[in-house]
Design a protein around this motif. Structure first.
Motif: not given
Length: 622
Positions: A555-563
């Motif tokens: 559910w959090g791929p965008e969170l994990l991809a954050s710089s």
């Protein structure tokens, strides 16, 4: 100057310095400032967040580093005082941030724990279902090492379709009219004489009401579905992300019903009683582990409430809606499947006692083993299935229970409205569920029962050597078993089953000898499976942390991809998931699997465990 005044003066200097570098810290250090909840404003962000991990060694080391780097121009007591004060200030700020984060997680937990999980398939009438005579019993759907399971229903609650079933009396009249055999149901040529004997005895006992599925009905439904790709029972595996299981030939004399059959919503489990005698109290005391997942009022009447440890309902744990002690009947297939455990009144050579325990639960289409025999779930579906097992195991650990017999045929499968498999852990006969022991079992001799399936027994359990003060810790043993089952769910052979060169034993395997998971499986999933199968339980993931890692992955791929991942954007993501899940829960009474998983995640949210899972995903190596 006293030590207390020295520390107070240094702390005041640090607060003044922090006000210059961090506006949020300025708000925190104002006199009389109220506790700021994360729902009211963004979580605290320190002036130098990247250095927290570097300065976390000790208070003295922190002061030394600050004096060397930030206060190098100052010499003497002033520089040491400022450095020491800045160290205290950073630690105070970090502790306040942790407190804020913990409070936010607890608030989310409370929000989702208020909504109770309803009991599925609870029997409406409080007086129904406490005797064997209350049930209409169908065909055998399973047999284990200690019980047989049959399809069943209560006539006053749900009545099967007349076109799909025939009663023994109707069939007998039809056979007699045609001048054929007196057997209840006519079978193929070459019928086993023992089977005929079984059915004749059943006919003579008027108290048993068997409902046998017609062969013609099932064959007709198969013919009607043949070639229809829109039917979920016949659609190809490639056409569906969550394929449904195909029909399977029963080992007895008839085929199993389709997965969508609702004529028999209940499953009746008859336990085999060889050693407990015929006393109700003795039977309940001997089989109390089987009663762990019972709902309130599942056992009433002469027995009162159920003793022993119980667990709250969970979507991934079986719910027993009725439990009662009654005489052992002669059910269909008994002479073929389990003649030795029948009482002497039914089999002169039987070893069983005349009474036993019956459990009533929801009927599920298939086991995980049967499901995986007919289809291989895609990567997303497989991850969701592993996550469900971890959530179920974590729920047991929270209640101080170890299942100790997790395997694919002790896991049931049904499907939500979207076709996603919902996994349910069942069969608690080998569990550790004693209030006085918790998850630690004294292992004083080899006579102590360590659990069920030896092949999927965690290494610290299988390799344990008994001794006067030896205890076995089961807190992470079921999580290890889930790691082995992940191989099966991901379409591979379980490395701890079988024999030969590739076969591994849990007591002495080496982690580098574990079969590698394919590169097509996401790195996060491979990392979770690897950490679940660590031999050392201190290095092994708990079920909660492993579940949190898969939740973040799904559910959090965008969170994990954050710089740069900060406390602020983590709680921004949590707020989004909270609002979305609350909306989904309010819109539907029967929740999809993914919504149930999100609700479990948010209801068990823990800041430290979530942070550990996040760190492992960002910095762990596969």
């Amino acid at each position: 100057m006293s030590v207390r005044r020295f520390l107070a003066h240094g702390l005041e200097l640090s607060r003044k310095a922090l006000r210059l570098v961090s506006p949020a810290a300025r708000a925190r250090t104002q006199a009389g400032a109220a506790f700021v909840r994360p729902w009211a404003q963004q979580p605290l962000q320190a002036g130098l967040p990247a250095r927290y991990r570097y300065f976390r060694l000790s208070l003295g080391g922190l002061a030394t580093q600050l004096q060397r780097r930030a206060s190098r121009q100052l010499h003497g007591p002033g520089g040491a005082l400022l450095a020491f004060g800045l160290g205290l200030g950073f630690i105070e700020q970090q502790v306040e941030e942790v407190r804020t984060s913990i409070a936010a997680c607890e608030e989310i937990q409370t929000l989702f724990k208020r909504k109770k999980i309803k009991y599925e398939n609870a029997i409406p009438s409080c007086t129904s279902g406490y005797r064997f005579e209350d049930y209409m019993v169908g065909y055998n759907i399973g047999k284990g090492c200690n019980a047989a399971v049959y399809k069943a229903f209560i006539p006053e609650v749900s009545t099967p379709k007349a076109s799909d079933t025939i009663t023994t009396e109707e069939k007998t009249e039809e056979v007699n009219r045609q001048g054929k055999s007196a057997a209840i149901v006519q079978y193929d040529s070459g019928e086993d004489p023992e089977l005929r004997k079984n059915m004749l005895i059943a006919q003579e006992n008027p108290s048993l009401s068997f409902v046998i599925l017609k062969k013609e009905t099932l064959f007709d439904s198969l013919s009607a579905c043949e070639g229809d790709t829109s039917n979920p029972l016949t659609a190809s595996v490639e056409d569906s992300s969550y394929p449904l299981p195909a029909f399977e030939k029963d080992t007895n004399y008839h085929l199993r019903a389709p997965a969508g059959d609702t004529s028999y919503p209940l499953a009746l489990k008859m336990l085999w009683n060889i050693n407990a005698g015929s006393s109700s109290d003795a039977i309940l005391a001997s089989m109390v582990k089987e009663l762990v997942p019972t709902i309130p009022n599942a056992l009433t009447g002469e027995f009162g409430g159920i003793k022993g440890k119980k667990i709250k309902p969970h979507p991934n744990i079986i719910q027993i809606v009725r439990a009662f002690v009654d005489n052992v009947p002669l059910l269909p297939g008994a002479w073929l499947e389990y003649p030795d455990v029948l009482p002497t009144r039914l089999n002169p050579h039987g070893l069983g006692h005349s009474r036993t325990l019956f459990l009533v639960m929801k009927s599920y289409p298939c086991t995980l083993q049967q499901y995986l025999q007919v289809c291989i779930p895609n990567k997303q579906c497989a991850t969701v299935m592993i996550l469900q097992l971890l959530e179920g195991v974590d729920h047991l650990v929270q209640h101080g229970i170890a299942h100790r017999d997790l395997k694919s045929d002790n896991i049931l499968v049904e499907f939500d409205s979207g076709g996603c498999p919902r996994l349910v852990i069942t069969d608690f006969g080998c569990c550790l569920a004693e209030e006085s022991l918790g998850l630690k079992l004294p292992f004083t001799s080899n006579e102590v029962n360590r659990g069920g399936n030896i092949c999927l027994m965690a290494p610290e359990i299988s390799a344990a050597i008994p001794g006067p003060r030896v205890t076995i810790d089961y807190s992470k043993s079921d999580a290890w078993s889930v790691g082995t089952l992940a191989y099966e769910i991901l379409g591979l052979r379980n490395p701890f089953y079988g024999c030969g060169v590739d076969y591994l034993e849990s007591r002495n395997y080496q982690e580098d000898k574990l079969p590698p998971l394919p590169g097509s499986i996401h790195r996060d999933v491979r990392l979770v499976v690897k950490l679940l199968l660590c031999r050392d339980p201190k290095r092994r993931l708990s079920a909660r942390v492993a579940a949190d890692m898969l939740h973040l992955h799904l559910w959090g791929p965008e969170l994990l991809a954050s710089s740069q991942i900060t406390v602020e954007n983590v709680f921004s993501w949590l707020r989004y998931q909270t609002l979305l899940t609350l909306l989904q829960v309010s819109m539907s009474q029967k929740l999809p699997v993914e919504t149930e998983l999100k609700r479990s995640f948010l209801a068990n949210l823990n800041f430290e465990e979530l942070k550990l899972g996040l760190d492992l995903l960002l910095h762990g190596k596969t």
